[in-house]
Write a protein that holds these residues in place. Structure first.
Motif, PDB file in Angstrom:
ATOM      1  N   PRO A 149       0.802  -1.221   0.000  1.00 17.47           N
ATOM      2  CA  PRO A 149       0.000   0.000   0.000  1.00 17.47           C
ATOM      3  C   PRO A 149       0.838   1.276   0.000  1.00 17.47           C
ATOM      4  N   MET A 150       2.045   1.237   0.596  1.00 12.90           N
ATOM      5  CA  MET A 150       2.854   2.448   0.607  1.00 12.90           C
ATOM      6  C   MET A 150       3.376   2.790  -0.781  1.00 12.90           C
ATOM      7  N   GLU A 151       3.618   1.777  -1.605  1.00 13.96           N
ATOM      8  CA  GLU A 151       4.011   2.055  -2.990  1.00 13.96           C
ATOM      9  C   GLU A 151       2.868   2.730  -3.741  1.00 13.96           C
ATOM     10  N   ALA A 152       1.632   2.276  -3.463  1.00 14.02           N
ATOM     11  CA  ALA A 152       0.468   2.916  -4.079  1.00 14.02           C
ATOM     12  C   ALA A 152       0.322   4.347  -3.586  1.00 14.02           C
ATOM     13  N   ALA A 153       0.626   4.576  -2.306  1.00 16.81           N
ATOM     14  CA  ALA A 153       0.563   5.925  -1.753  1.00 16.81           C
ATOM     15  C   ALA A 153       1.590   6.834  -2.418  1.00 16.81           C
ATOM     16  N   LYS A 154       2.786   6.303  -2.666  1.00 12.62           N
ATOM     17  CA  LYS A 154       3.815   7.096  -3.354  1.00 12.62           C
ATOM     18  C   LYS A 154       3.396   7.423  -4.783  1.00 12.62           C
ATOM     19  N   GLN A 155       2.697   6.497  -5.422  1.00 11.11           N
ATOM     20  CA  GLN A 155       2.172   6.756  -6.763  1.00 11.11           C
ATOM     21  C   GLN A 155       1.142   7.885  -6.714  1.00 11.11           C
ATOM     22  N   ALA A 156       0.274   7.859  -5.702  1.00  4.75           N
ATOM     23  CA  ALA A 156      -0.718   8.919  -5.539  1.00  4.75           C
ATOM     24  C   ALA A 156      -0.040  10.261  -5.296  1.00  4.75           C
ATOM     25  N   GLN A 157       1.019  10.241  -4.489  1.00 11.31           N
ATOM     26  CA  GLN A 157       1.748  11.479  -4.199  1.00 11.31           C
ATOM     27  C   GLN A 157       2.380  12.050  -5.458  1.00 11.31           C
TER      28      GLN A 157
END
Length: 239
Positions: A149-157
């Motif tokens: 999920p943190m990789e997805a969060a970085k993508q969102a950022q």
């Protein structure tokens, strides 16, 4: 007599041409254009009843109240369990959105589990290119089964999409109880050894996801959500 008629006609024309006093009306838009994707956890852990009547039903009721205040925005819905699925694409048809939300359940996703990262990625892929503000509202108990999920969060950022993460559930843990809609019979969910499955709110993960995207984490826990303050303090400033 012809002179009087002509004079009268000229007077009428002048009267019609005279500038009239007009009231100036200023119309201000209450809402800017915005695209909001709701990412809803529909995994079995959301059936825990530490939040009455259970986490999922409380989350759906909160989403309904929230969306009713998003007049002018496009809203969409992604449900996730073992994978993410678009249940309602971005739309201003709130009736269709509510129908999709009502139907959302653990049966909506064929694969069991809890993959927050997959739900976030599916929602990010649903946004179209444009100048509208974009926002993800993640509603979950925070349990995740290695979906990065943190990789997805970085993508969102990287895409400039903040995430407002709302966490439901007891951090001390709760059993999952299923209620048969036809008979009302209640049964506990057990593991392979026959022991009750305990589910806990993982607030730390949700806090990290929101901070990574310059969003906000709302630890609803087992209490009622103050939706008005969430919208005014967190969602409106973002969009």
């Amino acid at each position: 007599q012809l002179f009087l008629i002509a004079l009268g006609s000229v007077s009428v024309v002048i009267a019609l041409m005279r500038p009239q006093k007009m009231e100036e009306i200023t119309i201000s838009r209450m809402n800017h254009e915005a695209d909001i994707m709701v990412v809803l956890d529909v995994s079995k852990s959301m059936l825990a009843e530490d939040v009455a009547p259970n986490r999922l039903k409380r989350a759906k009721a909160s989403i309904t109240e929230m969306v009713d205040q998003f007049v002018g925005y496009r809203v969409g819905l992604v449900g996730f369990a073992g994978r993410g699925s678009v249940l309602c694409p971005l739309t201003k048809d709130y009736g269709y959105f509510h129908l999709s939300l009502d139907a959302a359940s653990p049966m909506s996703i064929s694969r069991g589990g809890t993959n927050i990262g997959d739900g976030l990625r599916k929602a990010l892929d649903s946004f179209s290119d444009g100048q509208s503000a974009r926002l993800l509202i993640l509603i979950t108990d925070g349990e995740d089964h290695d979906s990065f999920p943190m990789e997805a969060a970085k993508q969102a950022q990287a895409l400039g999409v903040p995430i407002v993460a709302i966490g439901f559930g007891d951090e001390n843990g709760s059993e999952i109880v299923r209620t048969d809609p036809k008979t009302g019979e209640r049964t506990r969910v057990v593991d392979q050894r026959g022991k009750p499955v305990i589910t806990r709110l993982d607030g730390e993960l949700l806090r990290e996801i929101s901070l990574e995207t310059e969003g906000v984490f709302v630890p609803a826990g087992v209490a009622s959500l103050a939706l008005t303050s969430i919208i005014s303090e967190h969602i409106q400033p973002i969009v």
